[in-house]
Design a protein around this motif. Structure first.
Motif, PDB file in Angstrom:
ATOM      1  N   ILE A 131      26.699  -0.176  16.942  1.00 24.32           N
ATOM      2  CA  ILE A 131      26.259  -1.519  17.237  1.00 24.32           C
ATOM      3  C   ILE A 131      24.670  -1.537  16.451  1.00 24.32           C
ATOM      4  N   LEU A 132      24.384  -2.229  15.629  1.00 23.61           N
ATOM      5  CA  LEU A 132      23.032  -2.547  15.182  1.00 23.61           C
ATOM      6  C   LEU A 132      22.505  -3.788  15.703  1.00 23.61           C
ATOM      7  N   TYR A 133      21.151  -3.422  16.005  1.00 23.71           N
ATOM      8  CA  TYR A 133      20.423  -4.749  16.257  1.00 23.71           C
ATOM      9  C   TYR A 133      19.495  -5.044  15.101  1.00 23.71           C
ATOM     10  N   LEU A 134      19.556  -6.200  14.655  1.00 22.84           N
ATOM     11  CA  LEU A 134      19.122  -6.553  13.428  1.00 22.84           C
ATOM     12  C   LEU A 134      17.957  -7.632  13.723  1.00 22.84           C
ATOM     13  N   LYS A 135      16.506  -7.274  13.464  1.00 22.84           N
ATOM     14  CA  LYS A 135      15.635  -8.249  13.629  1.00 22.84           C
ATOM     15  C   LYS A 135      14.854  -8.311  12.480  1.00 22.84           C
ATOM     16  N   ASP A 136      14.423  -9.345  11.978  1.00 22.91           N
ATOM     17  CA  ASP A 136      13.615  -9.379  10.604  1.00 22.91           C
ATOM     18  C   ASP A 136      14.453  -8.852   9.540  1.00 22.91           C
ATOM     19  N   GLY A 137      15.575  -8.583   9.358  1.00 17.80           N
ATOM     20  CA  GLY A 137      16.370  -7.834   8.411  1.00 17.80           C
ATOM     21  C   GLY A 137      16.286  -6.474   8.384  1.00 17.80           C
ATOM     22  N   VAL A 138      15.829  -5.904   9.459  1.00 16.38           N
ATOM     23  CA  VAL A 138      15.725  -4.436   9.775  1.00 16.38           C
ATOM     24  C   VAL A 138      16.638  -4.070  10.893  1.00 16.38           C
ATOM     25  N   PRO A 139      17.716  -3.337  10.545  1.00 19.04           N
ATOM     26  CA  PRO A 139      18.623  -2.846  11.697  1.00 19.04           C
ATOM     27  C   PRO A 139      18.214  -1.575  12.414  1.00 19.04           C
ATOM     28  N   LYS A 140      18.378  -1.319  13.616  1.00 16.00           N
ATOM     29  CA  LYS A 140      18.290  -0.299  14.544  1.00 16.00           C
ATOM     30  C   LYS A 140      19.739   0.101  15.279  1.00 16.00           C
ATOM     31  N   ILE A 141      19.824   1.198  15.548  1.00 16.11           N
ATOM     32  CA  ILE A 141      20.930   1.679  16.267  1.00 16.11           C
ATOM     33  C   ILE A 141      20.683   1.317  17.974  1.00 16.11           C
ATOM     34  N   VAL A 142      21.669   0.723  18.283  1.00 14.36           N
ATOM     35  CA  VAL A 142      21.603   0.550  19.626  1.00 14.36           C
ATOM     36  C   VAL A 142      22.878   1.028  20.473  1.00 14.36           C
ATOM     37  N   PHE A 143      23.755   1.493  19.825  1.00 19.25           N
ATOM     38  CA  PHE A 143      24.990   2.012  20.516  1.00 19.25           C
ATOM     39  C   PHE A 143      25.545   2.856  19.416  1.00 19.25           C
ATOM     40  N   GLN A 144      25.861   4.071  19.560  1.00 16.55           N
ATOM     41  CA  GLN A 144      26.620   4.885  18.636  1.00 16.55           C
ATOM     42  C   GLN A 144      27.830   5.576  19.460  1.00 16.55           C
ATOM     43  N   HIS A 145      28.894   5.339  18.869  1.00 15.94           N
ATOM     44  CA  HIS A 145      30.264   5.981  19.515  1.00 15.94           C
ATOM     45  C   HIS A 145      30.875   7.003  18.482  1.00 15.94           C
ATOM     46  N   GLU A 146      31.149   8.312  18.864  1.00 18.01           N
ATOM     47  CA  GLU A 146      31.713   9.240  18.335  1.00 18.01           C
ATOM     48  C   GLU A 146      33.247   9.261  18.392  1.00 18.01           C
ATOM     49  N   HIS A 147      34.138   8.946  17.314  1.00 13.87           N
ATOM     50  CA  HIS A 147      35.340   8.942  17.581  1.00 13.87           C
ATOM     51  C   HIS A 147      36.152  10.231  17.895  1.00 13.87           C
ATOM     52  N   GLU A 148      35.428  11.298  17.743  1.00  8.23           N
ATOM     53  CA  GLU A 148      35.843  12.825  18.028  1.00  8.23           C
ATOM     54  C   GLU A 148      34.716  13.671  18.288  1.00  8.23           C
ATOM     55  N   ASP A 149      34.891  14.833  19.094  1.00  7.02           N
ATOM     56  CA  ASP A 149      33.705  15.520  19.326  1.00  7.02           C
ATOM     57  C   ASP A 149      33.439  16.133  18.027  1.00  7.02           C
ATOM     58  N   PHE A 150      32.045  15.786  17.613  1.00  7.57           N
ATOM     59  CA  PHE A 150      31.812  16.503  16.126  1.00  7.57           C
ATOM     60  C   PHE A 150      31.736  17.926  16.055  1.00  7.57           C
ATOM     61  N   TRP A 151      31.219  18.748  17.127  1.00  9.43           N
ATOM     62  CA  TRP A 151      31.390  20.096  17.159  1.00  9.43           C
ATOM     63  C   TRP A 151      32.661  20.750  17.203  1.00  9.43           C
ATOM     64  N   GLN A 152      33.580  20.162  17.928  1.00  9.14           N
ATOM     65  CA  GLN A 152      35.065  20.421  17.798  1.00  9.14           C
ATOM     66  C   GLN A 152      35.614  20.495  16.389  1.00  9.14           C
ATOM     67  N   ALA A 153      35.110  19.084  15.649  1.00 10.88           N
ATOM     68  CA  ALA A 153      35.736  19.043  14.323  1.00 10.88           C
ATOM     69  C   ALA A 153      35.097  20.055  13.534  1.00 10.88           C
ATOM     70  N   LEU A 154      33.880  20.593  13.645  1.00  3.63           N
ATOM     71  CA  LEU A 154      33.639  21.583  12.694  1.00  3.63           C
ATOM     72  C   LEU A 154      34.230  23.169  13.085  1.00  3.63           C
ATOM     73  N   ARG A 155      34.653  23.261  14.380  1.00  7.26           N
ATOM     74  CA  ARG A 155      35.352  24.264  14.719  1.00  7.26           C
ATOM     75  C   ARG A 155      36.657  24.274  14.099  1.00  7.26           C
TER      76      ARG A 155
END
Length: 145
Positions: A112-136
Motif C-alpha cells: 500500500i503506497l501513500y501518495l503525496k505531491d506525486g511522491v509514493p511512500k510504502i506504508v504497508f508491505q505484505h510478503e506472500h511467502e517467507d522470503f528466506w524459506q523461498a531462498l532455501r
C-alpha cells in the motif's frame, strides 16, 4: 497483468535497482517513518530505524550468497483513493553461485503506497511467502536443520 501508472512503475524500478546496488539509504527513503509489515508470522508496525537495521543485515547476507540483481517482473496497481494505491508486485531476485548456473527467485508482495505531491511512500508491505524459506527452497540458502 502489468498495469501501473508511470510514477508507480518508476518507484518500483528504483526499489529494485536500489536492492541490486545495495543502496540502503535510498531503499529506506521509500518507506514512511512508520509502516506495517505483514508476513507468515503476522503483521507488525515497524519504524524506519528498524527497517534500516533489518535491511543492513539482510543485504549483507544476500551479498554473501551471490545476490546480483533484483528486477520488477510485474506490477498490478489499484487506486484506493486520491492518496493511496495498492500494488501487487512480483520481483525476480538473481543469485550467482560459483560453478553453478544462476538461480532466479520470484517473490510476490503487495504494497500500500501513500501518495503525496506525486511522491509514493510504502506504508504497508505484505510478503506472500517467507522470503528466506523461498531462498532455501530454491537452493540459495542451505536448508534449515
Amino acid at each position: 497483468m502489468d498495469v501501473a501508472t508511470p510514477a508507480v512503475q518508476e518507484f518500483f524500478d528504483q526499489y529494485a535497482r536500489r536492492r541490486s546496488a545495495m543502496d540502503i539509504d535510498r531503499i529506506i527513503s521509500q518507506y514512511a517513518d512508520s509502516c506495517m509489515y505483514a508476513g507468515a508470522d503476522g503483521a507488525r508496525v515497524v519504524e524506519k530505524q528498524a527497517i534500516l537495521a533489518g535491511f543492513t543485515k539482510a543485504l549483507e547476507l544476500l551479498k554473501t550468497v551471490g545476490h546480483r540483481s533484483t528486477k520488477v517482473a510485474s506490477l498490478d496497481e489499484t487506486r484506493v483513493d486520491e492518496h493511496y494505491a495498492m500494488v501487487r508486485a512480483q520481483f525476480v531476485w538473481r543469485f550467482d553461485k560459483a560453478a553453478a548456473p544462476p538461480i532466479d527467485v520470484k517473490v510476490d508482495s503487495t504494497f500500500i503506497l501513500y501518495l503525496k505531491d506525486g511522491v509514493p511512500k510504502i506504508v504497508f508491505q505484505h510478503e506472500h511467502e517467507d522470503f528466506w524459506q523461498a531462498l532455501r527452497t530454491r537452493g540459495v540458502l542451505p536448508a534449515q536443520g
